[in-house]
Design a protein around this motif. Structure first.
Motif, mmCIF file in Angstrom:
data_model
loop_
_atom_site.group_PDB
_atom_site.id
_atom_site.type_symbol
_atom_site.label_atom_id
_atom_site.label_comp_id
_atom_site.label_asym_id
_atom_site.label_seq_id
_atom_site.Cartn_x
_atom_site.Cartn_y
_atom_site.Cartn_z
ATOM 1 N N LYS A 90 46.263 43.697 35.854
ATOM 2 C CA LYS A 90 47.234 44.747 35.566
ATOM 3 C C LYS A 90 47.184 45.309 34.140
ATOM 4 O O LYS A 90 47.456 46.495 33.950
ATOM 5 N N SER B 221 50.859 50.270 40.222
ATOM 6 C CA SER B 221 49.915 50.359 41.346
ATOM 7 C C SER B 221 50.092 51.717 42.024
ATOM 8 O O SER B 221 50.778 52.600 41.490
ATOM 9 N N SER C 9 45.779 48.670 43.940
ATOM 10 C CA SER C 9 45.063 49.002 42.698
ATOM 11 C C SER C 9 43.891 48.078 42.366
ATOM 12 O O SER C 9 42.840 48.552 41.942
HETATM 13 C C1 LIG Z 1 50.187 42.992 41.317
HETATM 14 C C2 LIG Z 1 49.148 42.136 41.828
HETATM 15 C C3 LIG Z 1 48.525 42.410 43.059
HETATM 16 C C4 LIG Z 1 48.929 43.543 43.947
HETATM 17 O O1 LIG Z 1 48.783 44.822 43.414
HETATM 18 P P1 LIG Z 1 47.568 45.758 43.742
HETATM 19 O O2 LIG Z 1 47.960 47.062 43.156
HETATM 20 O O3 LIG Z 1 47.397 45.821 45.228
HETATM 21 O O4 LIG Z 1 46.383 45.184 43.076
HETATM 22 C C5 LIG Z 1 47.518 41.577 43.469
HETATM 23 N N1 LIG Z 1 47.141 40.523 42.737
HETATM 24 C C6 LIG Z 1 47.690 40.231 41.547
HETATM 25 C C7 LIG Z 1 47.205 39.045 40.787
HETATM 26 C C8 LIG Z 1 48.709 41.028 41.059
HETATM 27 O O5 LIG Z 1 49.254 40.751 39.878
#
Ligand SMILES: *Cc1c(COP(=O)(O)O)cnc(C)c1O
Length: 456
Positions: A113, A230, A268
């Motif tokens: 993130k 995301s 994302s």
């Molecule tokens: C936030 C998060 C996700 C889910 O969000 P995406 O936008 O789908 O990537 C997945 N894995 C982790 C470790 C996260 O912090």
């Protein structure tokens, strides 16, 4: 060879540009609509919420977008991230497949993130913004934005979904350590939060509700903008640094994926690893199978409807066409808090409709079992969300074993699980249950989708 091999890039190999898949789409993305007029939203409609640089990244169809030097400077704290060949996991599974994984858990917040948090904080700072408001599910996004805000001197206000606020006090402590203010959502801070609490004082919260609260706060104050971790095109754009680095590392390993796997909450990290490979395939390169893995308790891509919907529960956002379980759907409180979102990124949804990606769903106990297998072979304890990608990759490797094929599998290990050990404790004690979503609630949420006239 039995030890796992690590492929490292030097700092000067941090990509200088993000990759924008909108340049290579065989069919353009459906427009985002204003819920009042049902007309496409323009940049000015979004200006109260986002700085113009990010709004332009939302709509650009240029293939490459330059990464500002101050952002690359911060990326140097942990990027380029390592890519590993998981020899020990291959051996443990007895598979002829080659398994590679990109590890995003080396960032300060422990996940992918910060790749977008740092970029978003930079563009907001440039635009003179003083304060960012946001929501967080598991706390990963809140701590990433808190970290980025502290680097660029921005105040950060985080609405954390009630269940994870209670389950994950250490994530809150991390946000507060970086200087952010963190509230359990639904909260008494906003009109929308108060309206939810009035109906149900013990509401467990959901990302949809927390988004409404964060948007409400940003819409009210000129010095405050909203940041989303995301779903939006610009977020997915920033995450493509994952796949761009992976491409170079796969070349170092003299390998190329037949299958790319990622877990999907809002889409994302999946987009981050997959889009550069999909784009390469669309431009005539080798086509890989691309597999999105989601939780069976919140299955937007596999069970949702591809329709226009709101991004939030309070219906303050524009309408985007995406795979959705309905904006009023509250998923059960399972442990992969980062995957509890009712919708899916419009770009990921669009690719699913075009048949360019596949999607599967797994229950949480089988994902934790996969995570434990991975940890015992490779040493890294994955985040509960990442366990879905691990499970997906292991299933592909076992299919290769059954079919006697030595395919190359690449997956994104999007974060570590050091803040999620309570979930591992519960799993080891046999206390984790496979949550079923409420079919009736899903039917109701889908029946409540906004009606949007078909474009002529
Ligand atoms: C936030 C998060 C996700 C889910 O969000 P995406 O936008 O789908 O990537 C997945 N894995 C982790 C470790 C996260 O912090």
């Amino acid at each position: 060879m039995t030890e796992s091999t690590k492929y490292l890039l030097t700092e000067d190999r941090i990509p200088k540009r993000w990759y924008n898949i909108q340049a290579d789409l065989p069919k353009p993305l459906p427009a985002v609509l204003h819920p009042g007029t049902m007309q496409p939203v323009g940049p000015d409609d979004l200006a109260p919420l986002f700085p113009m640089a990010l709004i332009m990244q939302e709509v650009t169809t240029e293939r490459e977008v330059e990464i500002p030097e101050p952002v690359r400077e911060v990326y140097r704290l942990w990027r380029p991230c390592p890519l590993y060949r998981a020899h020990r996991l291959e051996k443990a599974l007895g598979t002829p497949a080659k398994i590679f994984y990109k590890y995003e858990g080396v960032s300060p917040a422990g996940s992918h993130k910060p790749n977008t948090a740092v970029a978003q904080a930079f563009y907001n700072k440039e635009a003179g913004v003083k304060r960012l408001s946001t929501e967080t599910g598991a706390g990963q996004w809140g701590s990433s934005l808190a970290f980025a805000g502290s680097l660029f001197g921005l105040e950060v206000l985080v609405f954390q979904v009630r269940v994870s606020y209670d389950q994950k006090p250490y994530r809150r402590a991390l946000m507060e350590t970086y200087g952010a203010r963190c509230l359990a959502s639904p909260s008494a801070e906003t009109a929308y939060g108060r309206s939810v609490l009035e109906k149900r004082p013990d509401h467990p919260g959901s990302l949809g509700i927390a988004i409404s609260e964060a948007v409400e706060v940003a819409a009210q104050r000129d010095d405050t903008k909203y940041a989303l971790g995301s779903v939006l095109n610009h977020v997915l754009l920033h995450q493509t640094i994952i796949g761009l680095e992976s491409m170079e590392q796969m070349r170092m390993a003299d390998a190329w994926p037949d299958v790319v796997v990622g877990c999907t909450g809002g889409g994302s990290n999946f987009a981050g690893i997959a889009f550069p490979f999909i784009g390469d395939g669309l431009r005539g390169g080798k086509k890989a199978r691309i597999v999105a893995v989601e939780p069976a308790a919140c299955p937007s891509l596999t069970r949702g409807k591809y329709a226009y919907d709101f991004g939030d529960t309070g219906h303050m956002t524009p309408l985007a066409k995406m795979h959705t379980l309905g904006s009023t759907f509250t998923p059960p409180g399972f442990h992969a808090g980062g995957l509890r979102y009712h919708g899916m990124a419009p770009l990921v949804s669009h690719l699913k409709e075009l048949g360019l990606i596949e999607a599967t769903a797994y229950h949480q106990t089988e994902c934790f079992a996969a995570g434990v297998t991975f940890a015992r072979a490779e040493g890294i304890v994955p985040a509960p969300e990442a366990n879905h990608a691990v499970k997906g990759a292991i299933e592909e490797a076992l299919r290769c074993k059954r079919e006697g094929r030595s395919e190359t599998i690449l997956f994104n290990l999007c974060g570590h699980g050091h803040f999620d050990m309570q979930a591992y404790i519960d799993y080891a004690a046999g206390k984790l249950k496979d949550q079923q979503y409420d079919e009736k609630e899903l039917a109701m949420a889908l029946a409540g989708l906004p009606s949007v006239p078909e474009p002529a």
